[in-house]
Scaffold this motif. Structure first.
Motif, PDB file in Angstrom:
ATOM      1  N   LEU A   1     -13.617  -6.291 -49.839  1.00 62.52           N
ATOM      2  CA  LEU A   1     -14.885  -6.315 -49.123  1.00 62.52           C
ATOM      3  C   LEU A   1     -14.940  -5.084 -48.221  1.00 62.52           C
ATOM      4  O   LEU A   1     -13.974  -4.764 -47.526  1.00 62.52           O
ATOM      5  N   ARG A   2     -16.085  -4.401 -48.255  1.00 62.79           N
ATOM      6  CA  ARG A   2     -16.275  -3.221 -47.421  1.00 62.79           C
ATOM      7  C   ARG A   2     -17.552  -3.345 -46.611  1.00 62.79           C
ATOM      8  O   ARG A   2     -18.513  -3.972 -47.052  1.00 62.79           O
ATOM      9  N   ILE A   3     -17.536  -2.733 -45.451  1.00 61.21           N
ATOM     10  CA  ILE A   3     -18.726  -2.638 -44.614  1.00 61.21           C
ATOM     11  C   ILE A   3     -19.043  -1.162 -44.444  1.00 61.21           C
ATOM     12  O   ILE A   3     -18.240  -0.403 -43.897  1.00 61.21           O
TER      13      ILE A   3
ATOM     14  N   ALA B   1     -13.430  -4.189 -44.775  1.00 65.21           N
ATOM     15  CA  ALA B   1     -13.840  -5.300 -43.903  1.00 65.21           C
ATOM     16  C   ALA B   1     -12.589  -6.121 -43.602  1.00 65.21           C
ATOM     17  O   ALA B   1     -12.199  -7.000 -44.370  1.00 65.21           O
ATOM     18  N   LYS B   2     -11.959  -5.833 -42.493  1.00 63.48           N
ATOM     19  CA  LYS B   2     -10.671  -6.440 -42.158  1.00 63.48           C
ATOM     20  C   LYS B   2     -10.833  -7.837 -41.551  1.00 63.48           C
ATOM     21  O   LYS B   2     -11.778  -8.097 -40.819  1.00 63.48           O
ATOM     22  N   ASP B   3      -9.870  -8.718 -41.890  1.00 60.52           N
ATOM     23  CA  ASP B   3      -9.767 -10.036 -41.258  1.00 60.52           C
ATOM     24  C   ASP B   3     -11.083 -10.811 -41.361  1.00 60.52           C
ATOM     25  O   ASP B   3     -11.500 -11.465 -40.412  1.00 60.52           O
ATOM     26  N   LEU B   4     -11.717 -10.755 -42.503  1.00 57.02           N
ATOM     27  CA  LEU B   4     -12.996 -11.423 -42.711  1.00 57.02           C
ATOM     28  C   LEU B   4     -12.790 -12.665 -43.571  1.00 57.02           C
ATOM     29  O   LEU B   4     -12.131 -12.615 -44.605  1.00 57.02           O
ATOM     30  N   GLU B   5     -13.359 -13.788 -43.150  1.00 61.93           N
ATOM     31  CA  GLU B   5     -13.226 -15.026 -43.909  1.00 61.93           C
ATOM     32  C   GLU B   5     -14.148 -15.012 -45.123  1.00 61.93           C
ATOM     33  O   GLU B   5     -15.308 -14.636 -45.035  1.00 61.93           O
ATOM     34  N   VAL B   6     -13.585 -15.432 -46.253  1.00 65.49           N
ATOM     35  CA  VAL B   6     -14.323 -15.493 -47.511  1.00 65.49           C
ATOM     36  C   VAL B   6     -14.234 -16.914 -48.050  1.00 65.49           C
ATOM     37  O   VAL B   6     -13.165 -17.532 -48.026  1.00 65.49           O
ATOM     38  N   THR B   7     -15.341 -17.442 -48.530  1.00 65.24           N
ATOM     39  CA  THR B   7     -15.371 -18.779 -49.106  1.00 65.24           C
ATOM     40  C   THR B   7     -15.726 -18.681 -50.580  1.00 65.24           C
ATOM     41  O   THR B   7     -16.669 -17.977 -50.956  1.00 65.24           O
ATOM     42  N   VAL B   8     -14.967 -19.379 -51.414  1.00 65.09           N
ATOM     43  CA  VAL B   8     -15.221 -19.432 -52.852  1.00 65.09           C
ATOM     44  C   VAL B   8     -15.412 -20.889 -53.241  1.00 65.09           C
ATOM     45  O   VAL B   8     -14.527 -21.719 -53.024  1.00 65.09           O
TER      46      VAL B   8
ATOM     47  N   ASP C   1      -7.307  -8.737 -45.853  1.00 63.01           N
ATOM     48  CA  ASP C   1      -6.217  -8.105 -45.120  1.00 63.01           C
ATOM     49  C   ASP C   1      -6.709  -6.808 -44.469  1.00 63.01           C
ATOM     50  O   ASP C   1      -7.917  -6.550 -44.396  1.00 63.01           O
ATOM     51  N   ASP C   2      -5.767  -5.976 -44.030  1.00 60.09           N
ATOM     52  CA  ASP C   2      -6.145  -4.739 -43.337  1.00 60.09           C
ATOM     53  C   ASP C   2      -6.868  -3.746 -44.237  1.00 60.09           C
ATOM     54  O   ASP C   2      -7.534  -2.828 -43.752  1.00 60.09           O
ATOM     55  N   LYS C   3      -6.726  -3.927 -45.561  1.00 56.75           N
ATOM     56  CA  LYS C   3      -7.428  -3.062 -46.506  1.00 56.75           C
ATOM     57  C   LYS C   3      -8.739  -3.675 -46.979  1.00 56.75           C
ATOM     58  O   LYS C   3      -9.409  -3.110 -47.847  1.00 56.75           O
TER      59      LYS C   3
ATOM     60  N   SER D   1     -19.719 -13.449 -44.322  1.00 61.43           N
ATOM     61  CA  SER D   1     -20.684 -12.920 -43.357  1.00 61.43           C
ATOM     62  C   SER D   1     -19.940 -12.457 -42.113  1.00 61.43           C
ATOM     63  O   SER D   1     -18.827 -12.898 -41.819  1.00 61.43           O
ATOM     64  N   THR D   2     -20.576 -11.549 -41.392  1.00 64.68           N
ATOM     65  CA  THR D   2     -19.999 -11.035 -40.155  1.00 64.68           C
ATOM     66  C   THR D   2     -21.107 -10.406 -39.333  1.00 64.68           C
ATOM     67  O   THR D   2     -22.272 -10.410 -39.730  1.00 64.68           O
ATOM     68  N   ARG D   3     -20.756  -9.865 -38.193  1.00 61.55           N
ATOM     69  CA  ARG D   3     -21.729  -9.173 -37.351  1.00 61.55           C
ATOM     70  C   ARG D   3     -21.035  -8.052 -36.601  1.00 61.55           C
ATOM     71  O   ARG D   3     -19.824  -8.080 -36.354  1.00 61.55           O
TER      72      ARG D   3
END
Length: 269
Positions: free
Chosen positions: A190-192, A197-204, A223-225, A243-245
């Motif tokens: 995931l990229r922003i 996009a580090k430490d971002l929660e993803v739901t599948v 992860d950090d990548k 999602s994030t902000r």
């Protein structure tokens, strides 16, 4: 999240679909197939629903629909229709390679206190129009920018690499997003705005939620990548969302940017 909670979330989102949506939660695109041996035409359903991939609540607005062919050229949808519970359109897929089908929901949201009544007012619009919605004497003004992407992928013949977008929240597959197999591990990034996009929660979440007492979704974290991996427990259609902000707005009045992403992926037996 229980099914009743999912229904409430879907209702809240559906109400926001009268204008460009803030988030992609419980909103999805469902292609009739994701892999073809030769060129053909596929049909895509687009909806906000109580149960994943069952069009039983509200159609998804598709004004922001973008279809990109393997060579990067845009494709126009055919036979578009907005029905009571779903939107639908056809996509001609004649080129070999992988197609990206996405609905973009980008907008600006504002709230303020009306000087005369003291009541809170709200408006939605574009960067160009939102300023006209807010009175000059308004107080406690809050402006938020939003950028959402809802997408799916279709491959004709051999998969081809997808060109990174570099804007907003996007998913990048290590392999092909249409070559997913039960029991195998798939790695995504995931990229922003092109950065991890580090430490971002993803739901599948697997489809057919109407037949389960619990969603049994997979909760993952980048992860950090910006990477995360999924080992697919079963074949079928899956809904992936995140999602994030942040404060990296491109709208001068906005102090916050809300980013969302959702994808429909098919896993083969």
């Amino acid at each position: 999240m229980t099914q009743p909670a999912l229904r409430l979330a879907a209702l809240a989102f559906a109400l926001s679909c009268a204008v460009p949506a803030v988030q992609a939660h419980n909103a999805w695109l469902l292609p009739s197939t994701t892999v073809l041996s030769k060129g053909d035409t596929i049909t895509v359903d687009a909806a906000v629903s109580n149960d994943l991939f069952v069009a039983n609540h509200a159609p998804l607005r598709i004004e922001g629909l973008q279809i990109v062919a393997p060579d990067g050229s845009p494709i126009k949808p055919e036979n578009e229709a907005r029905l009571k519970h779903r939107s639908v359109f056809d996509v001609p897929v004649s080129q070999p390679g992988t197609y990206r089908i996405a609905v973009l929901n980008n907008g600006v949201f504002a709230s303020w206190k009306d000087k005369a009544t003291g009541q809170t007012k709200r408006a939605r619009g574009t960067p160009e129009t939102i300023g006209k919605e807010i009175p000059a004497d308004a107080t406690e003004v809050s402006v938020t920018q939003s950028a959402g992407r809802i997408e799916t992928f279709v491959t004709v013949g051999k998969p081809s690499a997808l060109k990174p977008i570099g804007q907003g929240l996007e998913l990048i597959a290590t392999g092909s997003p249409t070559d997913l197999v039960k029991g195998e591990k798939s790695t995504f990034t995931l990229r922003i705005d092109g950065q991890p996009a580090k430490d971002l929660e993803v739901t599948v979440t697997a489809g057919n939620t109407q037949y389960r007492d619990k969603l049994n979704e997979l909760k993952l974290k980048t992860d950090d990548k910006g990477q995360f991996s999924v080992t697919w427990p079963a074949a079928g259609m899956y809904w992936l969302d995140a999602s994030t902000r942040d404060n990296k707005t491109t709208v001068p009045q906005a102090k916050e940017r809300r980013l969302s992403y959702a994808a429909t992926l098919e896993v083969s037996p």
